[in-house]
Design an enzyme around this catalytic site. Structure first.
Site, PDB file in Angstrom:
ATOM      1  N   LYS A  11      29.802  37.796  41.421  1.00  0.00           N
ATOM      2  CA  LYS A  11      29.593  36.588  40.316  1.00  0.00           C
ATOM      3  C   LYS A  11      28.341  37.195  39.562  1.00  0.00           C
ATOM      4  O   LYS A  11      27.550  37.989  40.045  1.00  0.00           O
ATOM      5  CB  LYS A  11      29.355  35.419  40.733  1.00  0.00           C
ATOM      6  CG  LYS A  11      31.078  34.805  41.560  1.00  0.00           C
ATOM      7  CD  LYS A  11      30.726  33.602  41.830  1.00  0.00           C
ATOM      8  CE  LYS A  11      32.154  32.799  42.566  1.00  0.00           C
ATOM      9  NZ  LYS A  11      31.779  31.536  42.925  1.00  0.00           N
ATOM     10  N   TYR A  51      40.021  29.725  36.423  1.00  0.00           N
ATOM     11  CA  TYR A  51      39.705  28.442  37.267  1.00  0.00           C
ATOM     12  C   TYR A  51      40.152  27.093  36.792  1.00  0.00           C
ATOM     13  O   TYR A  51      39.843  25.933  37.310  1.00  0.00           O
ATOM     14  CB  TYR A  51      38.113  28.190  37.330  1.00  0.00           C
ATOM     15  CG  TYR A  51      37.218  29.262  38.070  1.00  0.00           C
ATOM     16  CD1 TYR A  51      37.296  29.309  39.287  1.00  0.00           C
ATOM     17  CD2 TYR A  51      36.676  30.324  37.224  1.00  0.00           C
ATOM     18  CE1 TYR A  51      36.650  30.327  39.848  1.00  0.00           C
ATOM     19  CE2 TYR A  51      36.008  31.172  37.816  1.00  0.00           C
ATOM     20  CZ  TYR A  51      36.037  31.163  39.270  1.00  0.00           C
ATOM     21  OH  TYR A  51      35.228  32.219  40.014  1.00  0.00           O
ATOM     22  N   ASN A 114      27.033  31.453  44.616  1.00  0.00           N
ATOM     23  CA  ASN A 114      27.428  31.874  45.977  1.00  0.00           C
ATOM     24  C   ASN A 114      27.808  33.215  46.019  1.00  0.00           C
ATOM     25  O   ASN A 114      28.776  33.885  46.957  1.00  0.00           O
ATOM     26  CB  ASN A 114      28.324  31.023  46.494  1.00  0.00           C
ATOM     27  CG  ASN A 114      29.767  30.755  45.969  1.00  0.00           C
ATOM     28  OD1 ASN A 114      30.109  31.702  45.013  1.00  0.00           O
ATOM     29  ND2 ASN A 114      30.487  29.816  46.342  1.00  0.00           N
ATOM     30  N   HIS A 117      33.826  35.613  44.888  1.00  0.00           N
ATOM     31  CA  HIS A 117      34.994  34.799  45.104  1.00  0.00           C
ATOM     32  C   HIS A 117      35.840  35.682  45.636  1.00  0.00           C
ATOM     33  O   HIS A 117      35.852  37.043  45.228  1.00  0.00           O
ATOM     34  CB  HIS A 117      35.616  34.422  43.389  1.00  0.00           C
ATOM     35  CG  HIS A 117      36.859  34.364  43.423  1.00  0.00           C
ATOM     36  ND1 HIS A 117      37.394  32.852  43.764  1.00  0.00           N
ATOM     37  CD2 HIS A 117      37.911  34.962  43.391  1.00  0.00           C
ATOM     38  CE1 HIS A 117      38.710  33.060  43.510  1.00  0.00           C
ATOM     39  NE2 HIS A 117      39.221  34.197  43.438  1.00  0.00           N
ATOM     40  N   GLU A 128      45.870  36.585  40.583  1.00  0.00           N
ATOM     41  CA  GLU A 128      44.321  36.886  40.123  1.00  0.00           C
ATOM     42  C   GLU A 128      44.216  38.313  39.698  1.00  0.00           C
ATOM     43  O   GLU A 128      43.607  38.671  38.781  1.00  0.00           O
ATOM     44  CB  GLU A 128      43.307  36.491  41.172  1.00  0.00           C
ATOM     45  CG  GLU A 128      43.248  34.967  41.281  1.00  0.00           C
ATOM     46  CD  GLU A 128      42.555  34.537  42.687  1.00  0.00           C
ATOM     47  OE1 GLU A 128      42.423  33.257  42.439  1.00  0.00           O
ATOM     48  OE2 GLU A 128      42.098  35.299  43.430  1.00  0.00           O
TER      49      GLU A 128
END
Length: 140
Positions: A11, A51, A114, A117, A128
């Site tokens: 990320k 998302y 965080n 993913h 994905e």
């Protein structure tokens, strides 16, 4: 035990802090192979589609903003039970609750930022991966 693929995103907090190599080292040390990888700037449309399962959640807008705030590294990982293995290597969503040695325990700054993913199932991994890669992009 099956050899499978999973999808990963490093990320914007990881690219901003220039720790993608360190994260990749943890992934590879866990026995997963990076068979596809590309650094991209996710568009709003890509983030919203990716998302969309969270569209009705209160954090959706913030998540889309974060994921489009800087470059990300999209990856295809391969290995024995790759989905479960990568989820174990990532650690809990909340870095404070993540096990020692996991990516999120080592690198995540918060629940929202965080670092990584990972797909939550083999079916979602296929979906994905297909959003960001075609088979020619993957060198197994």
């Amino acid at each position: 035990m099956a050899n499978e693929r999973t999808f990963s995103i490093l990320k914007p907090d990881a690219t901003r802090r220039n720790i993608t190599g360190a994260v990749n080292a943890v992934i590879e040390a866990a026995g997963l192979r990076i068979v596809g990888q590309r650094r991209i700037r996710m568009t709003r449309e890509q983030a919203e589609k990716f998302y969309e399962v969270h569209k009705e959640r209160p954090f959706f807008g913030e998540l889309v903003e974060f994921m489009t705030s800087g470059p990300v590294v999209v990856q295809v990982l391969e290995g024995e039970n790759a989905v479960a293995k990568y989820r174990e290597v990532m650690g809990a969503t909340n870095p404070a609750q993540a096990a020692d040695g996991t990516i999120r325990k080592q690198f995540a700054e918060s629940v929202g930022e965080n670092t990584v993913h990972g797909s939550d199932s083999a079916d979602n991994a296929r979906l994905e991966i297909a959003q960001f890669f075609n088979e020619a992009d993957i060198a197994a």
